[in-house]
Design a protein around this motif. Sequence first.
Motif, short mmCIF file in Angstrom:
data_model
loop_
_atom_site.label_atom_id
_atom_site.label_comp_id
_atom_site.label_asym_id
_atom_site.label_seq_id
_atom_site.Cartn_x
_atom_site.Cartn_y
_atom_site.Cartn_z
N ALA A 170 69.69 -52.37 -85.02
CA ALA A 170 68.50 -51.98 -85.24
C ALA A 170 68.02 -51.14 -86.66
O ALA A 170 67.21 -51.34 -87.14
N THR A 171 68.93 -50.20 -86.81
CA THR A 171 68.94 -49.50 -88.14
C THR A 171 68.94 -50.60 -89.40
O THR A 171 68.04 -50.24 -90.45
N VAL A 172 69.79 -51.57 -89.48
CA VAL A 172 69.62 -52.49 -90.44
C VAL A 172 68.64 -53.22 -90.68
O VAL A 172 68.06 -53.45 -91.79
N PHE A 173 68.00 -53.59 -89.67
CA PHE A 173 66.83 -54.29 -89.31
C PHE A 173 65.69 -53.32 -90.10
O PHE A 173 64.62 -53.89 -90.82
N PHE A 174 65.68 -52.18 -89.65
CA PHE A 174 64.70 -51.05 -90.08
C PHE A 174 64.89 -51.08 -91.59
O PHE A 174 63.93 -50.78 -92.40
N LEU A 175 66.01 -50.97 -92.21
CA LEU A 175 66.30 -50.84 -93.78
C LEU A 175 66.48 -52.25 -94.66
O LEU A 175 66.52 -52.05 -95.68
#
Length: 196
Positions: A170-175
């Motif tokens: 989820a963090t990678v998608f956000f970043l």
Amino acid sequence: MSVLPLIFTSGWASGVNAYAVVLLLGLFGAAGLTDEVPASLQRTDVLIVVGALFLCEAVADKIPYVDTVWDSVHTVVRPLAGAVVGALLAGESGSLPELAAGAVGGSTALVSHLVKAGTRMAINTSPEPVSNVLMSTAEDLGVAGIVVFALFHPVAAAVIAGMLLVAGVATVFFLATRIRRFLRRRTRRRAVSDGG
């Protein structure tokens, strides 16, 4: 007891720092603190080699852009290490076919490696070097903590590793926007250096 939770957790941790996983498992096995670790991971020569590689990773992982190159090389190494550790753990327990264990360990390691590499690309867009050192230290401590915890509480550790994996994706998608910006800048720099 099923060894699958330990395989899943060691796969997740291998995607972040494969050398730390092998080193910790080997040391705990050699010290007689667990019966889950195969003798091949406890050998002195293996411990010396992975200890040296762990130190190399500990340094390379804290230097902006060097960590990205290191991660690129380890796109093959970390999933392979996760698969091998998984197969060895399964072979030791006799409770799960080694091929399936290798697939679980390797695929989990691949996803967690991609999360780590993607997060690092985003962090490298930051102008200060402190965030890189902090993130690398947090990763090393997290891997050590989860591997040790998994040796004594494998199911709980697997749940934590699963939550970390989902949160990481989820963090990678956000970043993703930061990562794309980083890649665009790198492409422009290459174009300028090739043209100039």
